[in-house]
Design an enzyme around this catalytic site. Structure first.
Site, PDB file in Angstrom:
ATOM      1  CB  SER A 115      83.712 -43.383  -4.522  1.00 41.49           C
ATOM      2  OG  SER A 115      83.312 -44.671  -5.121  1.00 41.49           O
ATOM      3  CG  HIS A 136      86.714 -40.184  -2.449  1.00 47.29           C
ATOM      4  ND1 HIS A 136      85.056 -39.704  -2.566  1.00 47.29           N
ATOM      5  CD2 HIS A 136      86.505 -40.869  -3.812  1.00 47.29           C
ATOM      6  CE1 HIS A 136      84.564 -39.845  -3.841  1.00 47.29           C
ATOM      7  NE2 HIS A 136      85.183 -40.507  -4.475  1.00 47.29           N
ATOM      8  CD  GLU A 148      84.268 -36.994   0.177  1.00 46.77           C
ATOM      9  OE1 GLU A 148      82.882 -36.545   0.396  1.00 46.77           O
ATOM     10  OE2 GLU A 148      84.219 -37.961  -0.420  1.00 46.77           O
ATOM     11  CG  ASN A 186      80.050 -40.422  -4.368  1.00 46.82           C
ATOM     12  OD1 ASN A 186      79.477 -39.863  -5.062  1.00 46.82           O
ATOM     13  ND2 ASN A 186      81.252 -41.168  -4.160  1.00 46.82           N
TER      14      ASN A 186
HETATM   15  N1  CAA Z   1      93.813 -33.674 -17.832  1.00 42.66           N
HETATM   16  C1  CAA Z   1      94.368 -32.385 -17.721  1.00 42.66           C
HETATM   17  N2  CAA Z   1      93.391 -31.277 -18.146  1.00 42.66           N
HETATM   18  C2  CAA Z   1      91.929 -31.494 -18.171  1.00 42.66           C
HETATM   19  C3  CAA Z   1      91.535 -32.845 -18.323  1.00 42.66           C
HETATM   20  C4  CAA Z   1      92.388 -33.891 -18.002  1.00 42.66           C
HETATM   21  N3  CAA Z   1      91.955 -35.160 -17.936  1.00 42.66           N
HETATM   22  N4  CAA Z   1      89.980 -32.920 -18.269  1.00 42.66           N
HETATM   23  C5  CAA Z   1      89.908 -31.759 -18.587  1.00 42.66           C
HETATM   24  N5  CAA Z   1      90.963 -30.706 -18.621  1.00 42.66           N
HETATM   25  C6  CAA Z   1      90.913 -29.363 -18.564  1.00 42.66           C
HETATM   26  C7  CAA Z   1      90.956 -28.616 -19.659  1.00 42.66           C
HETATM   27  O1  CAA Z   1      92.146 -28.677 -20.246  1.00 42.66           O
HETATM   28  C8  CAA Z   1      90.470 -27.304 -19.526  1.00 42.66           C
HETATM   29  O2  CAA Z   1      91.509 -26.475 -19.215  1.00 42.66           O
HETATM   30  P1  CAA Z   1      91.110 -24.776 -19.037  1.00 42.66           P
HETATM   31  O3  CAA Z   1      90.199 -24.617 -17.998  1.00 42.66           O
HETATM   32  O4  CAA Z   1      92.607 -24.164 -18.717  1.00 42.66           O
HETATM   33  O5  CAA Z   1      90.810 -24.314 -20.277  1.00 42.66           O
HETATM   34  C9  CAA Z   1      89.322 -27.498 -18.460  1.00 42.66           C
HETATM   35  O6  CAA Z   1      89.971 -28.800 -17.955  1.00 42.66           O
HETATM   36  C10 CAA Z   1      88.128 -27.556 -18.860  1.00 42.66           C
HETATM   37  O7  CAA Z   1      88.117 -28.846 -19.933  1.00 42.66           O
HETATM   38  P2  CAA Z   1      87.548 -28.857 -21.173  1.00 42.66           P
HETATM   39  O8  CAA Z   1      87.363 -27.209 -21.542  1.00 42.66           O
HETATM   40  O9  CAA Z   1      87.976 -29.652 -22.214  1.00 42.66           O
HETATM   41  O10 CAA Z   1      85.956 -29.129 -20.866  1.00 42.66           O
HETATM   42  P3  CAA Z   1      84.788 -28.565 -20.037  1.00 42.66           P
HETATM   43  O11 CAA Z   1      85.000 -27.089 -19.704  1.00 42.66           O
HETATM   44  O12 CAA Z   1      83.572 -29.222 -20.308  1.00 42.66           O
HETATM   45  O13 CAA Z   1      85.148 -29.260 -18.708  1.00 42.66           O
HETATM   46  C11 CAA Z   1      85.199 -31.020 -16.973  1.00 42.66           C
HETATM   47  C12 CAA Z   1      85.492 -30.706 -18.201  1.00 42.66           C
HETATM   48  C13 CAA Z   1      86.571 -30.479 -16.077  1.00 42.66           C
HETATM   49  C14 CAA Z   1      85.137 -32.668 -16.743  1.00 42.66           C
HETATM   50  C15 CAA Z   1      83.772 -30.402 -16.323  1.00 42.66           C
HETATM   51  O14 CAA Z   1      82.865 -30.490 -17.335  1.00 42.66           O
HETATM   52  C16 CAA Z   1      83.561 -30.840 -14.935  1.00 42.66           C
HETATM   53  O15 CAA Z   1      83.901 -29.985 -14.000  1.00 42.66           O
HETATM   54  N6  CAA Z   1      82.498 -31.685 -15.151  1.00 42.66           N
HETATM   55  C17 CAA Z   1      82.218 -32.041 -13.659  1.00 42.66           C
HETATM   56  C18 CAA Z   1      83.205 -33.215 -13.060  1.00 42.66           C
HETATM   57  C19 CAA Z   1      82.785 -33.542 -11.813  1.00 42.66           C
HETATM   58  O16 CAA Z   1      81.966 -33.103 -11.300  1.00 42.66           O
HETATM   59  N7  CAA Z   1      83.678 -34.455 -11.394  1.00 42.66           N
HETATM   60  C20 CAA Z   1      83.381 -35.207 -10.127  1.00 42.66           C
HETATM   61  C21 CAA Z   1      82.880 -36.579 -10.360  1.00 42.66           C
HETATM   62  S1  CAA Z   1      82.565 -37.366  -9.028  1.00 42.66           S
HETATM   63  C22 CAA Z   1      83.822 -38.252  -8.483  1.00 42.66           C
HETATM   64  O17 CAA Z   1      84.862 -38.215  -9.168  1.00 42.66           O
HETATM   65  C23 CAA Z   1      83.973 -38.965  -7.140  1.00 42.66           C
HETATM   66  C24 CAA Z   1      83.009 -40.114  -7.193  1.00 42.66           C
HETATM   67  O18 CAA Z   1      83.137 -40.975  -6.259  1.00 42.66           O
HETATM   68  C25 CAA Z   1      81.808 -40.528  -8.019  1.00 42.66           C
END
Ligand code: CAA
Length: 282
Positions: A115, A136, A148, A186
């Site tokens: 990342s 990424h 990415e 990032n």
């Molecule tokens: N596997 C399968 N499905 C999943 C899952 C998983 N691990 N996690 C969540 N889901 C699905 C759920 O089943 C749900 O599906 P529907 O939309 O069809 O109902 C959907 O994702 C949303 O999940 P939840 O209802 O449980 O919970 P939520 O609405 O709070 O969403 C989330 C959870 C998807 C994590 C949401 O909060 C989100 O998008 N958060 C931001 C995540 C983000 O920004 N990620 C990037 C981080 S930065 C990175 O990764 C890179 C780095 O270098 C740091």
């Protein structure tokens, strides 16, 4: 295709899962038997969630049959593509890439899920630099469509295009970034998380109100502190360290509160404690 993923942490599990969902045969490698056992359970849970939502055409069992969990990179000999997803530490990534590179075929594409570490630096650890690039993914990998793609100065155009086509074919929607600290995501996200931590550190607002501001005021799915807990505070710290060192600008300096939390074992969701408390899944 035959796809290898090295590292069965959150990212490695997710990457292996999405390739298997798309019909590829996957080998996930980790030296820790506990990590491999947890990976099996975690991927099965994720597939069950997707099945309930009608998002996969096969049963979780059918998809799981295409995933092998193994403990040695030696088993990656026949892979068409291998993605390294081990800890975000330069020496660990370099060692891992060296061992992957020593067993795979000459035409295997090797990607790093780093990342923040320079793709040019990492490319020094593989035999065929033109077949190596940054790929990424974002957490949770089965949900987030962004990837990415980051070439080193030696990555061939053919490998870039082929990698993009493979990622699109598994349902991802890639962007291209030059190899520059933090790439696109990032470089922009970490200063936001950093300012959120400083806003808390300076007693201006509680974590709940900082996060609420972003959820309700900007329609972010998670506020910046919730997101930092979700990414892992140790991971955020490591990325900020790289950005701070490489750009040399104070606007990337990891806050002392973040350092103290990481030093004290508060890694966010995965450790049960960060800016919030969590139940830890085993
Ligand atoms: N596997 C399968 N499905 C999943 C899952 C998983 N691990 N996690 C969540 N889901 C699905 C759920 O089943 C749900 O599906 P529907 O939309 O069809 O109902 C959907 O994702 C949303 O999940 P939840 O209802 O449980 O919970 P939520 O609405 O709070 O969403 C989330 C959870 C998807 C994590 C949401 O909060 C989100 O998008 N958060 C931001 C995540 C983000 O920004 N990620 C990037 C981080 S930065 C990175 O990764 C890179 C780095 O270098 C740091």
């Amino acid at each position: 295709m035959k796809v290898g993923v090295v590292g069965a942490g959150t990212m490695g599990r997710g990457i292996g899962q999405v390739f298997a969902q798309a019909g590829h045969n996957v080998r996930i490698i980790d030296v820790s038997p506990d990590a491999l056992n947890f990976a099996r359970k975690d991927i099965a849970n994720s597939l069950e969630r997707l099945e309930k939502k009608g998002k996969i055409k096969e049963t979780p069992e059918e998809i799981m049959k295409r995933i092998e969990l193994l403990n040695s990179v030696e088993s990656l000999e026949e892979m068409d593509m291998v993605i390294e997803a081990v800890f975000e530490r330069l020496n660990i990534k370099q060692e891992t890439l060296k061992s992957i590179s020593s067993v795979v075929r000459d035409d295997t594409i090797i990607g790093s899920n780093t990342s923040s570490i320079s793709i040019d630096v990492l490319s020094g650890s593989v035999k065929n630099r033109e077949r190596f690039l940054g790929i990424h993914f974002f957490n949770p990998v089965p949900v987030m469509s962004l990837v990415e793609i980051v070439p080193s100065q030696s990555t061939s155009r053919d490998v870039l295009e082929k990698s993009r086509d493979i990622l699109v074919s598994i349902g991802k929607d890639p962007v291209f970034s030059k190899n520059f600290p933090g790439f696109i995501s990032n470089r922009i996200l970490m200063p936001l998380i950093r300012e959120a931590i400083l806003t808390y550190e300076q007693g201006i607002a509680s974590p709940a109100d900082i996060d609420k501001t972003f959820r309700l005021g900007m329609n972010h799915p998670m506020g910046p502190l919730e997101l930092a807990d979700f990414i892992g505070l140790d991971v955020c710290y490591d990325i900020m360290e790289v950005l701070y060192r490489d750009f040399g600008e104070p606007s990337f300096k990891p806050p002392i509160t973040l350092k103290n939390m990481v030093d004290g074992g508060y890694f966010g969701r995965k450790s049960g404690k960060g800016f919030y408390d969590y139940e830890v899944k085993k």
